[in-house]
Design an enzyme around this catalytic site. Structure first.
Site, mmCIF file in Angstrom:
data_model
loop_
_atom_site.group_PDB
_atom_site.id
_atom_site.type_symbol
_atom_site.label_atom_id
_atom_site.label_comp_id
_atom_site.label_asym_id
_atom_site.label_seq_id
_atom_site.Cartn_x
_atom_site.Cartn_y
_atom_site.Cartn_z
ATOM 1 N N SER A 249 1.190 -1.442 -0.472
ATOM 2 C CA SER A 249 -0.593 0.088 -0.173
ATOM 3 C C SER A 249 0.876 1.631 -0.331
ATOM 4 O O SER A 249 1.685 1.335 0.665
ATOM 5 C CB SER A 249 -0.777 0.167 1.352
ATOM 6 O OG SER A 249 -1.030 0.845 1.160
ATOM 7 N N TYR B 211 -2.160 -1.472 10.731
ATOM 8 C CA TYR B 211 -2.135 -1.936 9.051
ATOM 9 C C TYR B 211 -0.817 -0.937 8.806
ATOM 10 O O TYR B 211 -0.289 -1.429 7.749
ATOM 11 C CB TYR B 211 -3.194 -0.913 8.103
ATOM 12 C CG TYR B 211 -3.348 -1.495 6.896
ATOM 13 C CD1 TYR B 211 -3.850 -2.261 6.546
ATOM 14 C CD2 TYR B 211 -3.753 0.098 5.853
ATOM 15 C CE1 TYR B 211 -4.610 -2.651 4.933
ATOM 16 C CE2 TYR B 211 -3.557 -0.194 4.951
ATOM 17 C CZ TYR B 211 -3.979 -0.844 4.459
ATOM 18 O OH TYR B 211 -3.998 -1.513 2.910
#
Ligand code: NAI
Ligand code: BGC
Length: 257
Positions: free
Chosen positions: A145, A158
């Protein structure tokens, strides 16, 4: 295009979103596909299998929770047995939880880290053992990401998981190069998938996000899949150990006016 003729690709978490787009794109480019989902096979996987078979490729679904080491190891081994080989591993499955840092429980942390990092680590390990035992090279693509690089307040676990993927990829690229196994990360920005349902349904959030994206739109799963297909292909035989952003300019965006 048939650049993946006689290749088999496993895409984890591929019943929807970016994973489904990767599966369809790799199949369109000639690969046979192993789909994976956490839950039992449902109509989404059935439909994907039909679409892939409609392209003249083979497809199968294997249920496995990639957050469990025994499951992800079995997934790799079952994927190998399904069509007799495995050439491309796309570690796409991932989860996020939105919490203030001080409210994150051990359970939340483990859920995110096990799925996004531990499962990837041991999935690659099983794949590498297979490659070594059969004297084959391979390609690994980890769905990271933009948050392996930039902050995301309220998503600390995350970001920790994706930051871990960044170092895992750099480390493994060097260690696995002598085995002819390439490892890269793809780092999407804001992509229109179910993970961003709340964002897409909340105009104020969407307005804030679009301010950060020079291209002024969310990405499509297919935008990500196109990059994955390039990295998986022989056009990228000299590409390993890096992260490739597909984010409409989000990561290095800055403007004052
Ligand atoms: P999504 O929520 O639509 O898809 C994630 C998939 O992973 C789902 O099919 C889910 O069932 C599967 N999955 C979750 N836990 C699993 C487990 N334990 N075992 C097997 N499968 C599991 O989300 P999306 O957007 O398609 O995300 C795919 C990947 O892309 C994730 O790793 C995510 O972190 C990453 N990503 C997504 C971005 C976005 O804006 N949509 C941006 C940057 C990265
Ligand atoms: C997250 C999305 C977020 C995007 C951009 C992704 O890693 O999963 O929820 O919209 O990054 O911030």
């Amino acid at each position: 295009m048939n650049r993946f003729e006689n290749k088999v690709a496993l895409v984890t978490g591929s019943t929807q979103g970016i994973g489904a787009a990767c599966a369809l794109r790799l199949a369109a480019d000639g690969a046979d596909i192993i789909l994976n989902g956490h839950s039992p096979k449902d109509e989404r996987s059935e439909k994907l299998i039909q679409q892939i078979e409609g392209m003249g490729r083979r497809a199968a679904f294997i249920q496995a929770d990639v957050g469990k080491v025994a499951d992800v190891t079995k997934l790799i081994n079952d994927a190998v047995s399904t069509f007799g080989q495995l050439d491309i591993l796309v570690n796409n499955a991932g989860v996020e939880k939105n919490h203030d840092f001080w409210d994150v429980t051990e359970e939340d942390y483990d859920y995110v880290m096990d799925t996004n990092l531990k499962g990837v680590f041991f999935g690659i390990q099983a794949f590498v053992k297979y490659c070594m035992s059969t004297n084959r090279g391979g390609v690994v693509i980890n769905m990271s990401s933009v948050h392996e690089e930039i902050i995301f307040p309220h998503f600390a676990a995350y970001c920790t998981s994706k930051g871990g993927l960044k170092m895992l990829t750099r480390n493994l690229a060097t260690e696995l190069a002598p085995l002819n196994i390439r490892v890269n990360n793809v780092a999407p920005g804001a992509i229109a998938t179910p993970i961003n349902k709340k964002l897409e349904e909340t105009p104020k959030l969407m307005e804030n996000v679009l301010k950060n994206i020079p291209m002024k739109r969310m990405g499509k799963p297919e935008d990500v899949a196109a990059l994955v297909a390039f990295l998986a292909s022989d056009d990228a035989t000299y590409v390993t150990g890096s992260t490739y952003f597909v984010d409409g300019g989000l990561t290095y965006h800055y403007e004052e006016q």
